[in-house]
Design a protein around this motif. Structure first.
Motif, PDB file in Angstrom:
ATOM      1  N   UNK A 168       0.834  -1.210   0.000  1.00  0.00           N
ATOM      2  CA  UNK A 168       0.000   0.000   0.000  1.00  0.00           C
ATOM      3  C   UNK A 168       0.863   1.253   0.000  1.00  0.00           C
ATOM      4  N   UNK A 169       0.354   2.366  -0.508  1.00  0.00           N
ATOM      5  CA  UNK A 169       1.132   3.615  -0.532  1.00  0.00           C
ATOM      6  C   UNK A 169       1.292   4.211   0.852  1.00  0.00           C
ATOM      7  N   UNK A 170       2.265   5.087   0.966  1.00  0.00           N
ATOM      8  CA  UNK A 170       2.557   5.779   2.226  1.00  0.00           C
ATOM      9  C   UNK A 170       1.911   7.151   2.166  1.00  0.00           C
ATOM     10  N   UNK A 171       1.113   7.470   3.180  1.00  0.00           N
ATOM     11  CA  UNK A 171       0.447   8.764   3.224  1.00  0.00           C
ATOM     12  C   UNK A 171       1.355   9.800   3.876  1.00  0.00           C
ATOM     13  N   UNK A 172       1.039  11.063   3.645  1.00  0.00           N
ATOM     14  CA  UNK A 172       1.803  12.155   4.227  1.00  0.00           C
ATOM     15  C   UNK A 172       1.528  12.222   5.724  1.00  0.00           C
ATOM     16  N   UNK A 173       2.577  12.178   6.531  1.00  0.00           N
ATOM     17  CA  UNK A 173       2.419  12.116   7.985  1.00  0.00           C
ATOM     18  C   UNK A 173       2.300  13.489   8.625  1.00  0.00           C
ATOM     19  N   UNK A 174       3.041  14.461   8.118  1.00  0.00           N
ATOM     20  CA  UNK A 174       2.999  15.771   8.757  1.00  0.00           C
ATOM     21  C   UNK A 174       1.648  16.423   8.519  1.00  0.00           C
ATOM     22  N   UNK A 175       1.154  17.130   9.545  1.00  0.00           N
ATOM     23  CA  UNK A 175      -0.147  17.763   9.468  1.00  0.00           C
ATOM     24  C   UNK A 175      -0.116  19.015   8.625  1.00  0.00           C
ATOM     25  N   UNK A 176      -1.266  19.606   8.397  1.00  0.00           N
ATOM     26  CA  UNK A 176      -1.310  20.837   7.605  1.00  0.00           C
ATOM     27  C   UNK A 176      -0.611  21.981   8.320  1.00  0.00           C
ATOM     28  N   UNK A 177       0.260  22.659   7.601  1.00  0.00           N
ATOM     29  CA  UNK A 177       1.019  23.766   8.166  1.00  0.00           C
ATOM     30  C   UNK A 177       0.209  25.047   8.097  1.00  0.00           C
ATOM     31  N   UNK A 178       0.236  25.805   9.178  1.00  0.00           N
ATOM     32  CA  UNK A 178      -0.516  27.051   9.223  1.00  0.00           C
ATOM     33  C   UNK A 178       0.127  28.065   8.298  1.00  0.00           C
ATOM     34  N   UNK A 179      -0.625  28.662   7.378  1.00  0.00           N
ATOM     35  CA  UNK A 179      -0.030  29.621   6.445  1.00  0.00           C
ATOM     36  C   UNK A 179       0.360  30.917   7.142  1.00  0.00           C
ATOM     37  N   UNK A 180       1.326  31.607   6.563  1.00  0.00           N
ATOM     38  CA  UNK A 180       1.755  32.893   7.111  1.00  0.00           C
ATOM     39  C   UNK A 180       0.642  33.924   6.948  1.00  0.00           C
ATOM     40  N   UNK A 181       0.075  34.004   5.784  1.00  0.00           N
ATOM     41  CA  UNK A 181      -1.088  34.863   5.505  1.00  0.00           C
ATOM     42  C   UNK A 181      -2.103  34.032   4.716  1.00  0.00           C
ATOM     43  N   UNK A 182      -3.352  34.406   4.826  1.00  0.00           N
ATOM     44  CA  UNK A 182      -4.445  33.660   4.190  1.00  0.00           C
ATOM     45  C   UNK A 182      -4.797  34.336   2.862  1.00  0.00           C
ATOM     46  N   UNK A 183      -4.029  34.024   1.842  1.00  0.00           N
ATOM     47  CA  UNK A 183      -4.266  34.610   0.533  1.00  0.00           C
ATOM     48  C   UNK A 183      -5.448  33.979  -0.186  1.00  0.00           C
ATOM     49  N   UNK A 184      -5.910  32.822   0.284  1.00  0.00           N
ATOM     50  CA  UNK A 184      -7.052  32.189  -0.370  1.00  0.00           C
ATOM     51  C   UNK A 184      -8.335  33.006  -0.214  1.00  0.00           C
TER      52      UNK A 184
END
Length: 361
Positions: free
Chosen positions: A164-180
Motif C-alpha cells: 500500500x502507498x505511504x500517506x503524508x504524515x505531517x499535518x497541515x502547516x498554518x499559512x503565514x497569511x491567508x491569501x485564499x
C-alpha cells in the motif's frame, strides 16, 4: 385547581395512567388534557418569527365533586414584560435577518472597517513588524516540493511491489497569511491585495554582486510594494565590484515609500570582509564606491532607515552574519549624504558625541 403531576419516568414513552396516578381518574381527565396543552404552549419560544399555532381553550366540565370544580382557561399570550417589540430593541442590528435579507452585505461596511478585517487575513501577525522573507518562503516551498517528490517515488516502488502507498504524515502547516480569501470575488481581491502590499514589509536579500538579481516567490508584484527591507550581504573587496546598476534595481519598485537597508556580511566571506569595514575611515575604496553608488541612485521620496532596529523584540531574520556596526553606517552617511543632497534618515538617533545610538523600529 389543577394539580401538577409528579414525573415518575421519562416523558418520551406513551402516556399511561401510571404517569398521573395521583390525579388521573374519570372525574378530572379534562383538567389533565388542559394541563398538557398549557405546558406545550409555554414551551414555544415567543421570540421566533415562525407561526404560533393557537391552542383552543378546553372548557371545564363540572364534576360531581363540587370541591374539584375549576374555571381555568388556557391563555397563550406571553406576559407584557417580554413582548416581541422589546426583544428587537436590544439587538445591535435589528433590521438584519438572515432568513429574510439573505447573506450579510460585507461591502456595505465602511472601507476602514473592511481594511481592518483584511489585516487579520493578509497581514502577518505574531511579530511586531510584519515581515515576509522572500528567501525563507522559497526555501520552505523547495523543501515541500522535495518531500512530495520523494514520497511519490517511494509510493511507486511500493505499488510495483504490491504494497500500500505511504500517506503524508505531517499535518497541515498554518499559512503565514491567508491569501485564499482573495478568491471570493474580484472586488474583495482588489481591496485585500491593496492591504497586502501596503501593510507588509517584504524582505529581499542581495548576495550576488555586481549583478543586483534577487529571487522572490511566485505571485509577488514588485510594482505595488510599499515597504521593503533590503539586506546587502557584503563580500570582501576582491569579490565585489565598484559599480552596480542600482538605478535599474529601484526602477522595479515604483510604489516603494519605506526602505530599510541592512548591510551584513556574507557567511562565506565573513572573516575577510569584517576586518575591512571595522572603521569607515580605513574602509577599502571598493566599499566606498559601493555605498556611494547606492545613495546616488536612491529616489528622493523614500523614507530611509539604516541598520538594525534598536528594539530587541523585532527580529529581522537576516541571511548574512554580523551586520555592519551603526558607527560605520553613521560615518558613511555623514560623509556621502551631503554630497548626494540627501537628508539624514529618520531612523538615525545621535548623542552629544555625534555617534549613532540606535535605529527606530
Amino acid at each position: 385547581m389543577v394539580r401538577i403531576p409528579r414525573r415518575t419516568h421519562s416523558m418520551s414513552g406513551p402516556p399511561t395512567h401510571s404517569l398521573f396516578r395521583d390525579v388521573a381518574c374519570c372525574c378530572n381527565l379534562y383538567q389533565i388534557q388542559q394541563f398538557n396543552m398549557l405546558v406545550m404552549g409555554l414551551r414555544r419560544n415567543p421570540y421566533r418569527k415562525c407561526k404560533i399555532e393557537e391552542v383552543l381553550e378546553v372548557p371545564v366540565v363540572p364534576t360531581e365533586n363540587k370541591k374539584r370544580r375549576s374555571s381555568c382557561t388556557v391563555d397563550m399570550q406571553p406576559p407584557a414584560n417580554i413582548q416581541r417589540t422589546g426583544h428587537k430593541s436590544t439587538r445591535a442590528l435589528s433590521s438584519y435577518s438572515p432568513a429574510r435579507n439573505g447573506p450579510f452585505a460585507f461591502f456595505d461596511l465602511p472601507r476602514e472597517v473592511r481594511d481592518h478585517v483584511f489585516s487579520y487575513l493578509v497581514v502577518r501577525h505574531g511579530r511586531q513588524t510584519p515581515i515576509l522573507e522572500a528567501k525563507t518562503i522559497i526555501r520552505d516551498q523547495k523543501k515541500r516540493a522535495i518531500l512530495v517528490r520523494n514520497r511519490e517515488n517511494k509510493n511507486m516502488k511500493r505499488f510495483l511491489g504490491g504494497k500500500p502507498p505511504v500517506a503524508l504524515r505531517d499535518g497541515p502547516k498554518k499559512p503565514i497569511v491567508h491569501l485564499t480569501a482573495m478568491r471570493a470575488s474580484k472586488s474583495l481581491y482588489r481591496e485585500a491585495k491593496d492591504c497586502f502590499y501596503q501593510r507588509n514589509y517584504f524582505a529581499i536579500s542581495l548576495d550576488s554582486f555586481p549583478a543586483t538579481t534577487f529571487e522572490i516567490p511566485t505571485g509577488w508584484d514588485c510594482s505595488r510594494m510599499k515597504k521593503m527591507q533590503l539586506e546587502l550581504q557584503l563580500k570582501d573587496a576582491q569579490r565585489m565590484n565598484s559599480y552596480i546598476d542600482w538605478a535599474s534595481f529601484f526602477a522595479r519598485f515604483p510604489s516603494l515609500v519605506h526602505l530599510r537597508i541592512i548591510p551584513s556580511f556574507h557567511p562565506r566571506y565573513h572573516e575577510w570582509a569584517r576586518t575591512e569595514l571595522e572603521e569607515w575611515s580605513t574602509a577599502h575604496f571598493v566599499f566606498r564606491s559601493f555605498f556611494r553608488e547606492l545613495l546616488a541612485s536612491m529616489p528622493e521620496h523614500l523614507v530611509l532607515k539604516l541598520g538594525l532596529s534598536s528594539n530587541p523584540a523585532e527580529d529581522m531574520q537576516l541571511e548574512g552574519r554580523a551586520a555592519v556596526s551603526k558607527s560605520v553606517l553613521w560615518d558613511m552617511y555623514t560623509e556621502l549624504g551631503p554630497r548626494m543632497g540627501l537628508r539624514r534618515p529618520a531612523s538615525m538617533m545621535i548623542d552629544n558625541k555625534g555617534r549613532s545610538m540606535s535605529c527606530e523600529g
